[in-house]
Design an enzyme around this catalytic site. Sequence first.
Site, PDB file in Angstrom:
ATOM      1  N   LYS A 196       0.755  -1.201  -0.021  1.00 31.21           N
ATOM      2  CA  LYS A 196      -0.097  -0.168  -0.130  1.00 31.21           C
ATOM      3  C   LYS A 196       1.000   1.279   0.012  1.00 31.21           C
ATOM      4  O   LYS A 196       0.491   2.143  -0.867  1.00 31.21           O
ATOM      5  CB  LYS A 196      -0.876  -0.228   1.264  1.00 31.21           C
ATOM      6  CG  LYS A 196      -1.944   0.847   1.502  1.00 31.21           C
ATOM      7  CD  LYS A 196      -2.763   0.603   2.429  1.00 31.21           C
ATOM      8  CE  LYS A 196      -2.176   0.409   3.896  1.00 31.21           C
ATOM      9  NZ  LYS A 196      -1.316   1.327   4.512  1.00 31.21           N
ATOM     10  N   ARG A 217      -9.745   3.626   8.725  1.00 29.88           N
ATOM     11  CA  ARG A 217      -9.308   2.142   8.712  1.00 29.88           C
ATOM     12  C   ARG A 217     -10.446   1.333   9.811  1.00 29.88           C
ATOM     13  O   ARG A 217     -10.373   0.477  10.211  1.00 29.88           O
ATOM     14  CB  ARG A 217      -7.940   2.035   9.700  1.00 29.88           C
ATOM     15  CG  ARG A 217      -6.827   1.742   8.699  1.00 29.88           C
ATOM     16  CD  ARG A 217      -5.627   1.790   9.643  1.00 29.88           C
ATOM     17  NE  ARG A 217      -4.562   1.038   9.399  1.00 29.88           N
ATOM     18  CZ  ARG A 217      -3.372   1.473   8.992  1.00 29.88           C
ATOM     19  NH1 ARG A 217      -3.067   2.639   8.687  1.00 29.88           N
ATOM     20  NH2 ARG A 217      -2.461   0.602   8.487  1.00 29.88           N
ATOM     21  N   ARG A 235      10.847  -6.760   5.448  1.00 33.35           N
ATOM     22  CA  ARG A 235      10.994  -5.510   5.681  1.00 33.35           C
ATOM     23  C   ARG A 235      11.489  -5.006   7.117  1.00 33.35           C
ATOM     24  O   ARG A 235      12.040  -4.152   7.229  1.00 33.35           O
ATOM     25  CB  ARG A 235       9.274  -4.882   5.498  1.00 33.35           C
ATOM     26  CG  ARG A 235       9.675  -3.160   5.615  1.00 33.35           C
ATOM     27  CD  ARG A 235       8.287  -2.555   5.280  1.00 33.35           C
ATOM     28  NE  ARG A 235       7.200  -2.729   6.308  1.00 33.35           N
ATOM     29  CZ  ARG A 235       5.971  -2.296   6.372  1.00 33.35           C
ATOM     30  NH1 ARG A 235       5.651  -1.887   5.093  1.00 33.35           N
ATOM     31  NH2 ARG A 235       5.022  -2.496   7.220  1.00 33.35           N
ATOM     32  N   ARG A 266      11.435  -1.637  11.587  1.00 38.06           N
ATOM     33  CA  ARG A 266      10.551  -0.833  12.031  1.00 38.06           C
ATOM     34  C   ARG A 266      10.134  -1.511  13.328  1.00 38.06           C
ATOM     35  O   ARG A 266       9.977  -2.750  13.332  1.00 38.06           O
ATOM     36  CB  ARG A 266       9.293  -0.794  11.005  1.00 38.06           C
ATOM     37  CG  ARG A 266       9.185   0.288  10.570  1.00 38.06           C
ATOM     38  CD  ARG A 266       7.796   0.184   9.470  1.00 38.06           C
ATOM     39  NE  ARG A 266       6.889   0.207  10.019  1.00 38.06           N
ATOM     40  CZ  ARG A 266       5.453   0.381   9.191  1.00 38.06           C
ATOM     41  NH1 ARG A 266       5.420   1.030   7.901  1.00 38.06           N
ATOM     42  NH2 ARG A 266       4.306   0.014   9.609  1.00 38.06           N
ATOM     43  N   ARG A 305      -1.601  -6.922  13.845  1.00 38.99           N
ATOM     44  CA  ARG A 305      -1.873  -6.165  12.688  1.00 38.99           C
ATOM     45  C   ARG A 305      -2.790  -6.649  11.560  1.00 38.99           C
ATOM     46  O   ARG A 305      -3.750  -5.999  11.034  1.00 38.99           O
ATOM     47  CB  ARG A 305      -0.661  -5.206  12.206  1.00 38.99           C
ATOM     48  CG  ARG A 305      -0.129  -4.517  13.105  1.00 38.99           C
ATOM     49  CD  ARG A 305       1.453  -3.949  12.638  1.00 38.99           C
ATOM     50  NE  ARG A 305       1.220  -3.278  11.545  1.00 38.99           N
ATOM     51  CZ  ARG A 305       1.974  -3.079  10.456  1.00 38.99           C
ATOM     52  NH1 ARG A 305       2.907  -3.776  10.453  1.00 38.99           N
ATOM     53  NH2 ARG A 305       1.873  -2.357   9.434  1.00 38.99           N
TER      54      ARG A 305
HETATM   55  P1  AMP Z   1       0.891   2.248   8.461  1.00 33.74           P
HETATM   56  O1  AMP Z   1       2.104   2.920   8.374  1.00 33.74           O
HETATM   57  O2  AMP Z   1      -0.272   2.897   7.538  1.00 33.74           O
HETATM   58  O3  AMP Z   1       0.803   0.681   8.367  1.00 33.74           O
HETATM   59  O4  AMP Z   1       0.699   2.349   9.996  1.00 33.74           O
HETATM   60  C1  AMP Z   1       1.319   2.060  10.847  1.00 33.74           C
HETATM   61  C2  AMP Z   1       0.673   2.347  12.550  1.00 33.74           C
HETATM   62  O5  AMP Z   1      -0.071   3.376  12.698  1.00 33.74           O
HETATM   63  C3  AMP Z   1      -0.597   1.214  12.440  1.00 33.74           C
HETATM   64  O6  AMP Z   1      -0.500   0.005  12.865  1.00 33.74           O
HETATM   65  C4  AMP Z   1      -1.288   2.031  13.571  1.00 33.74           C
HETATM   66  O7  AMP Z   1      -1.022   2.039  14.766  1.00 33.74           O
HETATM   67  C5  AMP Z   1      -1.379   3.624  13.477  1.00 33.74           C
HETATM   68  N1  AMP Z   1      -2.343   4.061  12.158  1.00 33.74           N
HETATM   69  C6  AMP Z   1      -2.213   4.502  11.127  1.00 33.74           C
HETATM   70  N2  AMP Z   1      -3.338   4.822  10.557  1.00 33.74           N
HETATM   71  C7  AMP Z   1      -4.034   4.866  11.407  1.00 33.74           C
HETATM   72  C8  AMP Z   1      -5.497   4.829  11.359  1.00 33.74           C
HETATM   73  N3  AMP Z   1      -6.207   5.324  10.354  1.00 33.74           N
HETATM   74  N4  AMP Z   1      -5.973   4.859  12.432  1.00 33.74           N
HETATM   75  C9  AMP Z   1      -5.460   4.317  13.682  1.00 33.74           C
HETATM   76  N5  AMP Z   1      -4.398   4.087  13.679  1.00 33.74           N
HETATM   77  C10 AMP Z   1      -3.549   4.188  12.423  1.00 33.74           C
END
Ligand code: AMP
Length: 187
Positions: free
Chosen positions: A13, A88, A127, A133, A144
């Site tokens: 993504k 989300r 990754r 990370r 997740r």
């Molecule tokens: P991502 O890089 O999009 O995978 O986001 C990493 C982490 O940030 C997620 O696992 C959540 O802990 C937090 N996060 C990102 N976007 C959201 C969202 N829309 N709502 C809640 N938590 C988020």
Amino acid sequence: MRIVLMGPPGAGKGTQAVVIAEQLSIPHISTGDIFRANLKEGTPLGLEAKKYMEAGEYVPDSVTNGMVADRLSQPDAERGFLLDGYPRTVDQVHALNAILAESDLTLDRVVEITANTDEVVARLLNRAKEQGRADDTEEVIRRRMEVYAEQTAPLTEVYGRQGVLVQVDGMGSVDEVSGRILAALRR
Ligand code: AMP
């Protein structure tokens, strides 16, 4: 164009979001990136988000929705945007609708990148090794995936009913997948 990109963790993504936003000359808005930037700078928002991110849980909507409203009010988002990783939850869908409705706007498309779970876990573990990370340990990855299935997968039904959802197979090279996404957006 106002676009949402969604897909399970590891579906590619973030990579696709960068490519597509660039192609369409619209800002790429990633809530994950905004949280990580705040974490790095040690802001109160970053400190609040940290405990959730490290556990693979979602940051509460009370924090996330305000942050997105603020970002979408910036001038560069007037010509459209690609949201990556937001909404989300079903509550975030409603919050986003409300933010857009204030300016008489709606979403043009929601793209869901689909992926095979085993392949995705392998990608994420890879990754984790490369980028280190904090939320990429195997336990957190599995959590997740669960959270995505429980809280985010149901959004496809909501957007399907609204007639804005397109689903794109995320398996293949970066170019193959971005080609599919751009074709789906043109349809
Ligand atoms: P991502 O890089 O999009 O995978 O986001 C990493 C982490 O940030 C997620 O696992 C959540 O802990 C937090 N996060 C990102 N976007 C959201 C969202 N829309 N709502 C809640 N938590 C988020």
